[in-house]
Motif scaffolding. Structure first.
Motif, PDB file in Angstrom:
ATOM      1  N   ASN A   1       0.708  -1.219  -0.077  1.00  0.00           N
ATOM      2  CA  ASN A   1      -0.047   0.009  -0.123  1.00  0.00           C
ATOM      3  C   ASN A   1       0.762   1.379   0.015  1.00  0.00           C
ATOM      4  OD1 ASN A   1      -2.691  -1.370   0.197  1.00  0.00           O
ATOM      5  ND2 ASN A   1      -2.254  -1.905   2.174  1.00  0.00           N
ATOM      6  N   SER A   2       2.204   1.032   0.332  1.00  0.00           N
ATOM      7  CA  SER A   2       2.991   2.300   0.443  1.00  0.00           C
ATOM      8  C   SER A   2       3.332   2.797  -1.447  1.00  0.00           C
ATOM      9  CB  SER A   2       4.213   1.922   0.609  1.00  0.00           C
ATOM     10  OG  SER A   2       5.176   3.114   0.677  1.00  0.00           O
ATOM     11  N   ASP A   3       3.162   4.320  -1.378  1.00  0.00           N
ATOM     12  CA  ASP A   3       3.146   4.934  -2.605  1.00  0.00           C
ATOM     13  C   ASP A   3       4.423   5.216  -2.727  1.00  0.00           C
ATOM     14  OD1 ASP A   3       0.636   4.467  -3.367  1.00  0.00           O
ATOM     15  OD2 ASP A   3      -0.068   6.458  -2.287  1.00  0.00           O
ATOM     16  N   ASP A   4       5.301   5.415  -1.623  1.00  0.00           N
ATOM     17  CA  ASP A   4       6.903   6.090  -1.710  1.00  0.00           C
ATOM     18  C   ASP A   4       7.709   5.054  -1.729  1.00  0.00           C
ATOM     19  OD1 ASP A   4       9.166   7.704  -1.066  1.00  0.00           O
ATOM     20  OD2 ASP A   4       8.500   8.286   0.791  1.00  0.00           O
ATOM     21  N   SER A   5       8.612   5.233  -2.867  1.00  0.00           N
ATOM     22  CA  SER A   5       9.560   4.300  -3.187  1.00  0.00           C
ATOM     23  C   SER A   5      10.463   3.643  -2.184  1.00  0.00           C
ATOM     24  CB  SER A   5      10.294   4.501  -4.470  1.00  0.00           C
ATOM     25  OG  SER A   5      11.006   5.821  -4.244  1.00  0.00           O
ATOM     26  N   ILE A   6      11.078   4.957  -1.421  1.00  0.00           N
ATOM     27  CA  ILE A   6      12.003   4.485  -0.181  1.00  0.00           C
ATOM     28  C   ILE A   6      11.249   3.703   0.858  1.00  0.00           C
ATOM     29  CG2 ILE A   6      13.087   5.936   1.518  1.00  0.00           C
ATOM     30  CD1 ILE A   6      13.452   8.157  -0.277  1.00  0.00           C
ATOM     31  N   GLU A   7       9.872   4.057   1.152  1.00  0.00           N
ATOM     32  CA  GLU A   7       9.073   3.425   2.049  1.00  0.00           C
ATOM     33  C   GLU A   7       8.721   1.889   1.638  1.00  0.00           C
ATOM     34  OE1 GLU A   7       5.496   5.262   3.004  1.00  0.00           O
ATOM     35  OE2 GLU A   7       6.402   6.620   4.716  1.00  0.00           O
ATOM     36  N   GLN A   8       8.711   1.775   0.323  1.00  0.00           N
ATOM     37  CA  GLN A   8       8.597   0.425  -0.244  1.00  0.00           C
ATOM     38  C   GLN A   8       9.801  -0.366  -0.187  1.00  0.00           C
ATOM     39  OE1 GLN A   8       7.156   0.691  -4.445  1.00  0.00           O
ATOM     40  NE2 GLN A   8       5.355  -0.025  -3.776  1.00  0.00           N
ATOM     41  N   ALA A   9      10.761  -0.006  -0.217  1.00  0.00           N
ATOM     42  CA  ALA A   9      12.244  -0.627  -0.288  1.00  0.00           C
ATOM     43  C   ALA A   9      12.294  -1.045   1.230  1.00  0.00           C
ATOM     44  CB  ALA A   9      13.429   0.256  -0.687  1.00  0.00           C
ATOM     45  N   GLN A  10      12.032  -0.232   2.317  1.00  0.00           N
ATOM     46  CA  GLN A  10      12.318  -0.602   3.518  1.00  0.00           C
ATOM     47  C   GLN A  10      11.110  -1.668   3.888  1.00  0.00           C
ATOM     48  OE1 GLN A  10      11.394   3.235   5.360  1.00  0.00           O
ATOM     49  NE2 GLN A  10      13.373   3.977   5.516  1.00  0.00           N
ATOM     50  N   TYR A  11       9.799  -1.403   3.457  1.00  0.00           N
ATOM     51  CA  TYR A  11       8.928  -2.617   3.855  1.00  0.00           C
ATOM     52  C   TYR A  11       9.152  -3.888   2.895  1.00  0.00           C
ATOM     53  CZ  TYR A  11       6.111   1.191   6.066  1.00  0.00           C
ATOM     54  OH  TYR A  11       5.815   2.105   6.972  1.00  0.00           O
ATOM     55  N   LEU A  12       9.660  -3.603   1.815  1.00  0.00           N
ATOM     56  CA  LEU A  12      10.189  -5.022   1.236  1.00  0.00           C
ATOM     57  C   LEU A  12      11.334  -5.723   1.837  1.00  0.00           C
ATOM     58  CD1 LEU A  12      10.230  -6.666  -1.421  1.00  0.00           C
ATOM     59  CD2 LEU A  12      11.825  -5.426  -2.404  1.00  0.00           C
ATOM     60  N   GLY A  13      12.222  -4.908   2.352  1.00  0.00           N
ATOM     61  CA  GLY A  13      13.143  -5.670   3.229  1.00  0.00           C
ATOM     62  C   GLY A  13      12.584  -6.317   4.622  1.00  0.00           C
ATOM     63  N   SER A  14      11.892  -5.645   5.149  1.00  0.00           N
ATOM     64  CA  SER A  14      11.365  -6.192   6.297  1.00  0.00           C
ATOM     65  C   SER A  14      10.149  -7.403   6.064  1.00  0.00           C
ATOM     66  CB  SER A  14      10.623  -4.932   7.325  1.00  0.00           C
ATOM     67  OG  SER A  14       9.370  -4.352   6.656  1.00  0.00           O
ATOM     68  N   SER A  15       9.645  -7.235   4.970  1.00  0.00           N
ATOM     69  CA  SER A  15       8.639  -8.201   4.729  1.00  0.00           C
ATOM     70  C   SER A  15       9.680  -9.419   4.202  1.00  0.00           C
ATOM     71  CB  SER A  15       7.839  -7.749   3.180  1.00  0.00           C
ATOM     72  OG  SER A  15       7.078  -6.749   3.432  1.00  0.00           O
ATOM     73  N   LEU A  16      10.638  -9.313   3.614  1.00  0.00           N
ATOM     74  CA  LEU A  16      11.366 -10.430   3.133  1.00  0.00           C
ATOM     75  C   LEU A  16      12.067 -11.303   4.610  1.00  0.00           C
ATOM     76  CD1 LEU A  16      13.256  -9.295   0.142  1.00  0.00           C
ATOM     77  CD2 LEU A  16      11.708 -11.415   0.081  1.00  0.00           C
ATOM     78  N   GLU A  17      12.501 -10.356   5.405  1.00  0.00           N
ATOM     79  CA  GLU A  17      12.873 -10.782   6.695  1.00  0.00           C
ATOM     80  C   GLU A  17      12.007 -11.464   7.550  1.00  0.00           C
ATOM     81  OE1 GLU A  17      15.427 -12.153   9.499  1.00  0.00           O
ATOM     82  OE2 GLU A  17      15.914 -11.075   7.676  1.00  0.00           O
TER      83      GLU A  17
END
Length: 107
Positions: free
Chosen positions: A53-69
């Protein structure tokens, strides 16, 4: 099925396991393993939803990393719950496959 739907499905399956419903009847170590599994599934779902649901690419990158972990932690906790006989072999295989499917889609 979208990633958030898959994450919700994984969490719901874990919450509705017979050992999750009989949580108070478990001994200390199995109870801790089930609680850790449920918490990790919740954390994975939340981080995946935030990523999706994130629109910000920086936030998406952070959430992607935490999602993978988080999904990696879920996979580890599925195996740990299986070692405590909280999950049968079929449940371990099903949940592991679903977690792996989510992980592949995140990558």
């Amino acid at each position: 099925m979208t990633l958030p739907q898959a994450a919700r499905k994984l969490e719901k399956y874990i919450i509705t396991l017979p050992s999750a419903k009989q949580f108070n009847m478990l001994s200390r170590e199995p109870r801790k393993a089930m609680m850790t599994l449920q918490d990790s599934a919740y954390n994975a779902r939340i981080s995946i939803e935030r990523y999706f649901n994130s629109d910000d690419s920086i936030e998406q990158a952070q959430y992607l990393g935490s999602s993978l972990e988080n999904i990696k932690v879920v996979s580890e906790n599925i195996l740990a719950a299986g070692q405590h006989d909280l999950l049968g072999p079929v449940d371990v295989a099903h949940l592991s496959a679903l977690a792996e499917h989510i992980k592949e889609r995140l990558q």
